[in-house]
Design a protein around this motif. Structure first.
Motif, PDB file in Angstrom:
ATOM      1  N   ALA A 115       0.846  -1.207   0.000  1.00 41.18           N
ATOM      2  CA  ALA A 115       0.000   0.000   0.000  1.00 41.18           C
ATOM      3  C   ALA A 115       0.880   1.255   0.000  1.00 41.18           C
ATOM      4  O   ALA A 115       0.596   2.216  -0.733  1.00 41.18           O
ATOM      5  CB  ALA A 115      -0.927  -0.023   1.212  1.00 41.18           C
ATOM      6  N   ASP A 116       1.961   1.252   0.768  1.00 42.48           N
ATOM      7  CA  ASP A 116       2.880   2.421   0.795  1.00 42.48           C
ATOM      8  C   ASP A 116       3.498   2.660  -0.578  1.00 42.48           C
ATOM      9  O   ASP A 116       3.543   3.788  -1.065  1.00 42.48           O
ATOM     10  CB  ASP A 116       4.066   2.144   1.734  1.00 42.48           C
ATOM     11  N   TRP A 117       3.996   1.592  -1.169  1.00 45.43           N
ATOM     12  CA  TRP A 117       4.678   1.742  -2.469  1.00 45.43           C
ATOM     13  C   TRP A 117       3.684   2.146  -3.553  1.00 45.43           C
ATOM     14  O   TRP A 117       4.007   2.942  -4.436  1.00 45.43           O
ATOM     15  CB  TRP A 117       5.392   0.438  -2.845  1.00 45.43           C
ATOM     16  N   PHE A 118       2.483   1.596  -3.501  1.00 44.64           N
ATOM     17  CA  PHE A 118       1.467   1.920  -4.513  1.00 44.64           C
ATOM     18  C   PHE A 118       1.102   3.403  -4.401  1.00 44.64           C
ATOM     19  O   PHE A 118       0.978   4.114  -5.398  1.00 44.64           O
ATOM     20  CB  PHE A 118       0.249   1.016  -4.294  1.00 44.64           C
ATOM     21  N   GLU A 119       0.982   3.870  -3.162  1.00 46.26           N
ATOM     22  CA  GLU A 119       0.683   5.289  -2.911  1.00 46.26           C
ATOM     23  C   GLU A 119       1.806   6.161  -3.489  1.00 46.26           C
ATOM     24  O   GLU A 119       1.549   7.166  -4.144  1.00 46.26           O
ATOM     25  CB  GLU A 119       0.548   5.489  -1.393  1.00 46.26           C
ATOM     26  N   SER A 120       3.070   5.765  -3.263  1.00 45.66           N
ATOM     27  CA  SER A 120       4.204   6.537  -3.811  1.00 45.66           C
ATOM     28  C   SER A 120       4.157   6.553  -5.335  1.00 45.66           C
ATOM     29  O   SER A 120       4.443   7.585  -5.957  1.00 45.66           O
ATOM     30  CB  SER A 120       5.550   5.922  -3.425  1.00 45.66           C
ATOM     31  N   ALA A 121       3.775   5.424  -5.933  1.00 46.87           N
ATOM     32  CA  ALA A 121       3.723   5.361  -7.406  1.00 46.87           C
ATOM     33  C   ALA A 121       2.634   6.298  -7.918  1.00 46.87           C
ATOM     34  O   ALA A 121       2.805   6.996  -8.917  1.00 46.87           O
ATOM     35  CB  ALA A 121       3.461   3.932  -7.866  1.00 46.87           C
ATOM     36  N   LYS A 122       1.509   6.371  -7.190  1.00 48.77           N
ATOM     37  CA  LYS A 122       0.429   7.278  -7.615  1.00 48.77           C
ATOM     38  C   LYS A 122       0.865   8.728  -7.425  1.00 48.77           C
ATOM     39  O   LYS A 122       0.674   9.565  -8.293  1.00 48.77           O
ATOM     40  CB  LYS A 122      -0.855   6.989  -6.825  1.00 48.77           C
ATOM     41  N   ARG A 123       1.490   9.003  -6.253  1.00 47.99           N
ATOM     42  CA  ARG A 123       1.952  10.375  -5.957  1.00 47.99           C
ATOM     43  C   ARG A 123       2.973  10.851  -6.986  1.00 47.99           C
ATOM     44  O   ARG A 123       3.031  12.020  -7.319  1.00 47.99           O
ATOM     45  CB  ARG A 123       2.603  10.420  -4.568  1.00 47.99           C
ATOM     46  N   ALA A 124       3.782   9.903  -7.487  1.00 43.80           N
ATOM     47  CA  ALA A 124       4.813  10.267  -8.465  1.00 43.80           C
ATOM     48  C   ALA A 124       4.207  10.553  -9.839  1.00 43.80           C
ATOM     49  O   ALA A 124       4.917  10.935 -10.764  1.00 43.80           O
ATOM     50  CB  ALA A 124       5.838   9.145  -8.561  1.00 43.80           C
ATOM     51  N   GLY A 125       2.903  10.342  -9.965  1.00 44.62           N
ATOM     52  CA  GLY A 125       2.218  10.654 -11.228  1.00 44.62           C
ATOM     53  C   GLY A 125       2.551   9.664 -12.333  1.00 44.62           C
ATOM     54  O   GLY A 125       2.457   9.994 -13.517  1.00 44.62           O
ATOM     55  N   LEU A 126       2.952   8.442 -11.967  1.00 48.13           N
ATOM     56  CA  LEU A 126       3.287   7.443 -12.994  1.00 48.13           C
ATOM     57  C   LEU A 126       2.041   7.086 -13.793  1.00 48.13           C
ATOM     58  O   LEU A 126       0.940   7.055 -13.246  1.00 48.13           O
ATOM     59  CB  LEU A 126       3.830   6.160 -12.349  1.00 48.13           C
ATOM     60  N   ALA A 127       2.259   6.783 -15.083  1.00 45.50           N
ATOM     61  CA  ALA A 127       1.128   6.351 -15.914  1.00 45.50           C
ATOM     62  C   ALA A 127       0.746   4.941 -15.485  1.00 45.50           C
ATOM     63  O   ALA A 127       1.608   4.073 -15.348  1.00 45.50           O
ATOM     64  CB  ALA A 127       1.545   6.346 -17.381  1.00 45.50           C
ATOM     65  N   LEU A 128      -0.513   4.701 -15.245  1.00 45.10           N
ATOM     66  CA  LEU A 128      -1.043   3.372 -14.905  1.00 45.10           C
ATOM     67  C   LEU A 128      -0.231   2.621 -13.844  1.00 45.10           C
ATOM     68  O   LEU A 128       0.272   1.516 -14.114  1.00 45.10           O
ATOM     69  CB  LEU A 128      -1.121   2.502 -16.165  1.00 45.10           C
ATOM     70  N   PRO A 129      -0.085   3.188 -12.650  1.00 44.75           N
ATOM     71  CA  PRO A 129       0.652   2.443 -11.620  1.00 44.75           C
ATOM     72  C   PRO A 129      -0.018   1.111 -11.295  1.00 44.75           C
ATOM     73  O   PRO A 129       0.627   0.194 -10.788  1.00 44.75           O
ATOM     74  CB  PRO A 129       0.630   3.380 -10.404  1.00 44.75           C
ATOM     75  N   GLU A 130      -1.310   0.991 -11.627  1.00 39.39           N
ATOM     76  CA  GLU A 130      -2.046  -0.247 -11.310  1.00 39.39           C
ATOM     77  C   GLU A 130      -1.865  -1.327 -12.379  1.00 39.39           C
ATOM     78  O   GLU A 130      -2.440  -2.408 -12.269  1.00 39.39           O
ATOM     79  CB  GLU A 130      -3.545   0.060 -11.087  1.00 39.39           C
ATOM     80  N   ALA A 131      -1.063  -1.016 -13.420  1.00 43.28           N
ATOM     81  CA  ALA A 131      -0.835  -2.024 -14.467  1.00 43.28           C
ATOM     82  C   ALA A 131       0.142  -3.084 -13.961  1.00 43.28           C
ATOM     83  O   ALA A 131       1.155  -2.758 -13.335  1.00 43.28           O
ATOM     84  CB  ALA A 131      -0.293  -1.359 -15.727  1.00 43.28           C
ATOM     85  N   MET A 132      -0.184  -4.327 -14.216  1.00 44.00           N
ATOM     86  CA  MET A 132       0.661  -5.427 -13.718  1.00 44.00           C
ATOM     87  C   MET A 132       0.665  -6.552 -14.747  1.00 44.00           C
ATOM     88  O   MET A 132      -0.290  -6.711 -15.511  1.00 44.00           O
ATOM     89  CB  MET A 132       0.119  -5.954 -12.391  1.00 44.00           C
ATOM     90  N   THR A 133       1.725  -7.330 -14.744  1.00 39.43           N
ATOM     91  CA  THR A 133       1.740  -8.549 -15.542  1.00 39.43           C
ATOM     92  C   THR A 133       1.105  -9.650 -14.708  1.00 39.43           C
ATOM     93  O   THR A 133       1.407  -9.767 -13.515  1.00 39.43           O
ATOM     94  CB  THR A 133       3.188  -8.939 -15.886  1.00 39.43           C
ATOM     95  N   VAL A 134       0.226 -10.417 -15.333  1.00 35.79           N
ATOM     96  CA  VAL A 134      -0.377 -11.572 -14.657  1.00 35.79           C
ATOM     97  C   VAL A 134       0.072 -12.819 -15.415  1.00 35.79           C
ATOM     98  O   VAL A 134      -0.240 -12.969 -16.602  1.00 35.79           O
ATOM     99  CB  VAL A 134      -1.921 -11.479 -14.668  1.00 35.79           C
ATOM    100  N   ALA A 135       0.807 -13.675 -14.733  1.00 36.58           N
ATOM    101  CA  ALA A 135       1.277 -14.909 -15.366  1.00 36.58           C
ATOM    102  C   ALA A 135       0.477 -16.081 -14.826  1.00 36.58           C
ATOM    103  O   ALA A 135       0.221 -16.170 -13.616  1.00 36.58           O
ATOM    104  CB  ALA A 135       2.754 -15.107 -15.091  1.00 36.58           C
ATOM    105  N   THR A 136       0.081 -16.950 -15.752  1.00 35.14           N
ATOM    106  CA  THR A 136      -0.647 -18.166 -15.369  1.00 35.14           C
ATOM    107  C   THR A 136       0.040 -19.327 -16.091  1.00 35.14           C
ATOM    108  O   THR A 136       0.919 -19.113 -16.933  1.00 35.14           O
ATOM    109  CB  THR A 136      -2.120 -18.090 -15.828  1.00 35.14           C
ATOM    110  N   ALA A 137      -0.375 -20.535 -15.789  1.00 35.46           N
ATOM    111  CA  ALA A 137       0.136 -21.703 -16.524  1.00 35.46           C
ATOM    112  C   ALA A 137      -1.002 -22.718 -16.593  1.00 35.46           C
ATOM    113  O   ALA A 137      -1.792 -22.819 -15.647  1.00 35.46           O
ATOM    114  CB  ALA A 137       1.337 -22.299 -15.810  1.00 35.46           C
ATOM    115  N   ASN A 138      -1.053 -23.449 -17.704  1.00 34.82           N
ATOM    116  CA  ASN A 138      -2.126 -24.456 -17.815  1.00 34.82           C
ATOM    117  C   ASN A 138      -1.724 -25.740 -17.093  1.00 34.82           C
ATOM    118  O   ASN A 138      -0.673 -25.804 -16.442  1.00 34.82           O
ATOM    119  CB  ASN A 138      -2.513 -24.670 -19.285  1.00 34.82           C
ATOM    120  N   ALA A 139      -2.553 -26.768 -17.240  1.00 36.54           N
ATOM    121  CA  ALA A 139      -2.298 -28.020 -16.504  1.00 36.54           C
ATOM    122  C   ALA A 139      -0.980 -28.664 -16.929  1.00 36.54           C
ATOM    123  O   ALA A 139      -0.374 -29.411 -16.157  1.00 36.54           O
ATOM    124  CB  ALA A 139      -3.459 -28.979 -16.725  1.00 36.54           C
TER     125      ALA A 139
END
Ligand SMILES: Cc1cc2nc3c(=O)[nH]c(=O)nc-3n(C[C@H](O)[C@H](O)[C@H](O)COP(=O)(O)O)c2cc1C
Length: 217
Positions: free
Chosen positions: A35-59
């Motif tokens: 939560a602290d780091w996410f807040e800093s990323a938002k405060r820094a005005g970064l574009a899409l701080p909520e963007a993340m890579t989601v990795a999955t794998a099949n069976a």
């Protein structure tokens, strides 16, 4: 960006680069550090701080990864929304584990999350769906996400058809759309430092508490 937000962003950037993190002083709980780091990323005005890579794998263990938007997080985990018939959702049905990566280059920070995944409740998905712009709701109805599509025109035609079907009133939650929650077992915080002597602090769930360790960079 206003002058004030630019100055705030520069201050946050300076904080990120000069301050390392220590296993001796970090919070007991990775969600609170997140939560602290996410807040800093938002405060820094970064574009899409909520963007993340989601990795999955099949069976069979075949991995796949894509960008997603984090829509909620808290002590229970990290939530994203998608189509329940998409490739990632089929992977998660076969193998309910995922890894997330956030990267905020301006702050020289990366966060990695690994854990078990479950669907959130239909009520929670419906509550979020109601907050989406009307066009995005119709878009969700129109897309058979990850299936092959004959042409762009076919997609646009489906959009128009659903626009007509839902021409007034609330648009219901599609039965094939909703949220997943990643319940973390492991969260690693990476802070870039001079001479590539970066800080890496890893939290591993152990029953009701978190083990905290430093890793070589
Ligand atoms: C920045 C960014 C954010 C995205 N956010 C989402 C999202 O929140 N939900 C979603 O279903 N797709 C999102 N997408 C699209 C996915 O990357 C992907 O194309 C889609 O979910 C299909 O993935 P799949 O075939 O692996 O299931 C996003 C793409 C980008 C570039």
């Amino acid at each position: 960006m206003s002058i004030i937000s630019k100055m705030r962003a520069l201050i946050t950037l300076g904080e990120g680069m000069s301050r390392g993190i220590s296993e001796l002083t970090v919070s007991d709980d990775p969600l609170s550090l997140f939560a602290d780091w996410f807040e800093s990323a938002k405060r820094a005005g970064l574009a899409l701080p909520e963007a993340m890579t989601v990795a999955t794998a099949n069976a069979n263990g075949l991995p796949s990864a894509r960008m997603m938007l984090l829509k909620d997080f808290g002590s229970e985990g990290f939530v994203f929304y998608t189509n329940y018939e998409s490739r990632k959702a089929l992977d998660l049905q076969e193998n309910p584990q995922a890894a997330l990566v956030f990267h905020w280059p301006a702050l020289q920070r990366q966060i990695r999350v690994e854990g078990r995944v479950e669907r959130i409740s239909t009520e929670e998905s419906a509550a979020y769906f109601r907050t989406r712009p009307r066009g995005s709701c119709i878009g969700a109805w129109s897309s058979k996400q990850s299936s092959t599509l004959d042409s762009r025109a076919a997609l646009e035609q489906r959009f128009r058809d659903y626009e007509r079907r839902f021409d007034r009133g609330e648009i219901p939650l599609p039965p094939f759309w909703g949220g997943f929650r990643v319940i973390p077992d492991c969260v690693e915080f990476w802070q870039g430092r001079i001479n590539r002597l970066h800080d890496r602090i890893r939290y591993t769930r152990e029953g009701n508490h978190w083990r905290i360790e430093r890793l070589y960079p």
